[in-house]
Design a protein around this motif. Structure first.
Motif, PDB file in Angstrom:
ATOM      1  N   GLU A 134      47.882 -28.729  -7.988  1.00 41.58           N
ATOM      2  CA  GLU A 134      48.500 -27.406  -8.023  1.00 41.58           C
ATOM      3  C   GLU A 134      48.153 -26.623  -9.286  1.00 41.58           C
ATOM      4  N   TRP A 135      47.787 -27.335 -10.363  1.00 37.58           N
ATOM      5  CA  TRP A 135      47.421 -26.657 -11.611  1.00 37.58           C
ATOM      6  C   TRP A 135      45.955 -26.851 -11.979  1.00 37.58           C
ATOM      7  N   ASP A 136      45.143 -27.328 -11.045  1.00 38.31           N
ATOM      8  CA  ASP A 136      43.710 -27.500 -11.308  1.00 38.31           C
ATOM      9  C   ASP A 136      43.027 -26.174 -11.640  1.00 38.31           C
ATOM     10  N   GLU A 137      43.415 -25.113 -10.958  1.00 36.52           N
ATOM     11  CA  GLU A 137      42.772 -23.816 -11.196  1.00 36.52           C
ATOM     12  C   GLU A 137      43.095 -23.285 -12.589  1.00 36.52           C
ATOM     13  N   PHE A 138      44.264 -23.612 -13.092  1.00 35.12           N
ATOM     14  CA  PHE A 138      44.606 -23.221 -14.459  1.00 35.12           C
ATOM     15  C   PHE A 138      43.734 -23.977 -15.452  1.00 35.12           C
ATOM     16  N   ARG A 139      43.534 -25.273 -15.216  1.00 30.84           N
ATOM     17  CA  ARG A 139      42.659 -26.053 -16.096  1.00 30.84           C
ATOM     18  C   ARG A 139      41.236 -25.492 -16.072  1.00 30.84           C
ATOM     19  N   ARG A 188      48.243 -20.760  -7.336  1.00 28.91           N
ATOM     20  CA  ARG A 188      47.345 -21.686  -6.640  1.00 28.91           C
ATOM     21  C   ARG A 188      46.767 -20.960  -5.435  1.00 28.91           C
ATOM     22  N   LEU A 189      45.444 -20.738  -5.448  1.00 27.56           N
ATOM     23  CA  LEU A 189      44.789 -19.993  -4.377  1.00 27.56           C
ATOM     24  C   LEU A 189      43.752 -20.810  -3.607  1.00 27.56           C
ATOM     25  N   GLN A 190      43.346 -21.933  -4.158  1.00 27.47           N
ATOM     26  CA  GLN A 190      42.372 -22.760  -3.449  1.00 27.47           C
ATOM     27  C   GLN A 190      42.974 -23.303  -2.146  1.00 27.47           C
ATOM     28  N   PHE A 191      42.209 -23.240  -1.080  1.00 27.85           N
ATOM     29  CA  PHE A 191      42.593 -23.671   0.269  1.00 27.85           C
ATOM     30  C   PHE A 191      43.601 -22.737   0.934  1.00 27.85           C
ATOM     31  N   VAL A 192      43.890 -21.599   0.300  1.00 28.43           N
ATOM     32  CA  VAL A 192      44.821 -20.634   0.870  1.00 28.43           C
ATOM     33  C   VAL A 192      44.039 -19.621   1.698  1.00 28.43           C
ATOM     34  N   GLY A 222      43.159 -16.060   3.580  1.00 34.31           N
ATOM     35  CA  GLY A 222      43.350 -14.632   3.398  1.00 34.31           C
ATOM     36  C   GLY A 222      43.524 -14.176   1.972  1.00 34.31           C
ATOM     37  N   VAL A 223      42.950 -14.886   1.008  1.00 32.14           N
ATOM     38  CA  VAL A 223      43.087 -14.512  -0.399  1.00 32.14           C
ATOM     39  C   VAL A 223      42.317 -13.219  -0.675  1.00 32.14           C
ATOM     40  N   THR A 224      42.944 -12.319  -1.395  1.00 26.13           N
ATOM     41  CA  THR A 224      42.346 -11.022  -1.701  1.00 26.13           C
ATOM     42  C   THR A 224      41.964 -10.930  -3.185  1.00 26.13           C
ATOM     43  N   GLU A 225      41.229  -9.875  -3.515  1.00 30.61           N
ATOM     44  CA  GLU A 225      40.886  -9.635  -4.912  1.00 30.61           C
ATOM     45  C   GLU A 225      42.153  -9.406  -5.740  1.00 30.61           C
ATOM     46  N   LYS A 226      43.136  -8.793  -5.116  1.00 26.62           N
ATOM     47  CA  LYS A 226      44.411  -8.585  -5.805  1.00 26.62           C
ATOM     48  C   LYS A 226      45.064  -9.921  -6.147  1.00 26.62           C
ATOM     49  N   ASP A 227      44.982 -10.887  -5.222  1.00 24.27           N
ATOM     50  CA  ASP A 227      45.547 -12.210  -5.482  1.00 24.27           C
ATOM     51  C   ASP A 227      44.867 -12.870  -6.672  1.00 24.27           C
ATOM     52  N   TYR A 228      43.538 -12.768  -6.719  1.00 24.01           N
ATOM     53  CA  TYR A 228      42.802 -13.375  -7.829  1.00 24.01           C
ATOM     54  C   TYR A 228      43.146 -12.707  -9.151  1.00 24.01           C
ATOM     55  N   LYS A 229      43.293 -11.403  -9.129  1.00 21.89           N
ATOM     56  CA  LYS A 229      43.655 -10.693 -10.361  1.00 21.89           C
ATOM     57  C   LYS A 229      45.050 -11.092 -10.821  1.00 21.89           C
ATOM     58  N   THR A 230      45.983 -11.183  -9.868  1.00 23.58           N
ATOM     59  CA  THR A 230      47.350 -11.598 -10.221  1.00 23.58           C
ATOM     60  C   THR A 230      47.344 -12.991 -10.822  1.00 23.58           C
ATOM     61  N   GLN A 231      46.577 -13.886 -10.222  1.00 21.80           N
ATOM     62  CA  GLN A 231      46.479 -15.251 -10.740  1.00 21.80           C
ATOM     63  C   GLN A 231      45.949 -15.256 -12.169  1.00 21.80           C
ATOM     64  N   LYS A 232      44.834 -14.564 -12.406  1.00 15.97           N
ATOM     65  CA  LYS A 232      44.216 -14.562 -13.734  1.00 15.97           C
ATOM     66  C   LYS A 232      45.096 -13.876 -14.767  1.00 15.97           C
ATOM     67  N   ASP A 233      45.761 -12.799 -14.368  1.00 14.26           N
ATOM     68  CA  ASP A 233      46.660 -12.114 -15.298  1.00 14.26           C
ATOM     69  C   ASP A 233      47.817 -13.030 -15.702  1.00 14.26           C
ATOM     70  N   THR A 234      48.313 -13.810 -14.742  1.00 12.73           N
ATOM     71  CA  THR A 234      49.422 -14.730 -15.039  1.00 12.73           C
ATOM     72  C   THR A 234      48.938 -15.872 -15.918  1.00 12.73           C
ATOM     73  N   GLU A 247      44.352 -29.089   2.755  1.00 11.09           N
ATOM     74  CA  GLU A 247      45.599 -29.260   1.999  1.00 11.09           C
ATOM     75  C   GLU A 247      46.204 -30.635   2.220  1.00 11.09           C
ATOM     76  N   ASP A 248      45.931 -31.249   3.369  1.00  8.94           N
ATOM     77  CA  ASP A 248      46.443 -32.593   3.648  1.00  8.94           C
ATOM     78  C   ASP A 248      45.989 -33.610   2.609  1.00  8.94           C
TER      79      ASP A 248
END
Length: 311
Positions: free
Chosen positions: A75-80, A282-286, A288-300, A198-199
């Motif tokens: 769940e925190w791999d993308e942060f790493r 966490r956006l991997q394996f999700v 319908g991810v949008t550019e807005k989702d990626y920006k929100t993730q990176k900003d956070t 995700e399984d």
């Protein structure tokens, strides 16, 4: 009795419950796949990677990242990955107790088992001499961390610099969870209907025993919030909460805002995020991810890092 039976039938049809899950070897539940932190803890835990820090390392901020119910360190791999090869901050990805192992081990675990993995890493870092520790929790790790504060754990230990919660759950969006203590044995388990990808990193099946543990934890924390929770001196609390969360009702953020106070008496920092995803970091394996989702993730991610580095 007829009404009760009808409710049970409707609930079982709604959540696809049964007595025995159909687990395959391709699932995390299947007894073949396990969280990688179990094999190589030094790649996930600072206490294992640098057990004897230099004075400079001991003063480097450490973020302990804790995942949610049924999840894993994934769940925190993308942060790493986002942090890259930075040396001005360290990241520990904690695997909650009972998680990342077999379905049976998960089924037998309690919420205190889940929490114990957090305190184990915290105490190893504290004993090694690390002085600047922040706790980052998503979803169910939110109430696990709040319970540590309310129980007085940090009166006996080094206070964290930050508590940072992403989509903490205090009130579930799915109100059927409140029926689990009554109907648990009839439910057996809940089938999540998640993707095959995700399984491999999240439990596909949610045993009613663990749902009961989750309900116990949330009930306890709600009561603590009603009484009032005071943070340790010098600790800050920031909450990032999706406005439309399918798992954690946004009212959770309101309860935390009203129920938690800084040692100075001020309120925590609660930020509502324009997202309809649970644990939007966490956006991997999700799908319908949008550019807005990626920006929100990176900003956070950037905000979390700034908080950890702040004096």
């Amino acid at each position: 009795m007829k009404v009760f039976t009808a409710i049970c039938l409707i609930l079982c049809l709604t959540v696809a419950c049964s007595k025995e899950p159909a687990i395959t070897e391709d699932m995390l539940d299947g007894g073949t796949l396990f969280d990688p932190s179990l094999y190589q803890p030094e790649k996930y835990l600072v206490s294992r990677a640098i057990p004897t820090p230099t004075p400079a390392q001991a003063n480097t901020p450490v973020i302990i990242a804790c995942h949610g119910y049924t999840a894993t360190t994934f769940e925190w791999d993308e942060f790493r990955t986002w942090l890259g090869n930075r040396t001005d901050v360290y990241l520990s990805q904690v695997l909650l107790g009972g998680h990342g192992r077999t379905y049976e081990e998960f089924k037998k675990s309690t919420w205190r088992d889940w929490q114990e993995a957090i305190t184990a890493e915290y105490e190893r870092l504290e004993k090694a001499g690390y002085k600047n520790i922040s706790l980052l929790g998503s979803s169910t790790s939110g109430p696990l961390l709040l319970e540590l504060v309310s129980s007085g754990y940090f009166t006996r230990h080094l206070p964290p610099r930050n508590f940072i919660l992403v989509d903490p759950i205090v009130i579930p969006s799915d109100k059927t969870l409140s029926l689990v203590p009554l109907l648990g044995p009839m439910l057996g388990y809940i089938d999540t209907k998640q993707s095959a990808q995700e399984d491999k990193v999240y439990y596909h099946f949610r045993p009613q025993e663990t749902l009961q543990q989750l309900q116990k934890l949330l009930t306890l924390v709600r009561r603590d919030l009603e009484k009032g929770i005071s943070l340790p001196a010098g600790s800050r609390l920031t909450v990032y909460k999706a406005k439309q969360d399918p798992a954690a009702d946004p009212i959770s953020a309101v309860l935390i805002y009203k129920g938690v106070k800084l040692s100075t008496g001020g309120p925590p920092d609660v930020q509502l995020i324009d997202s309809d995803r649970h644990v939007f970091t966490r956006l991997q394996f999700v799908e319908g991810v949008t550019e807005k989702d990626y920006k929100t993730q990176k900003d956070t991610f950037a905000a979390i890092l700034a908080q950890a580095l702040a004096p």
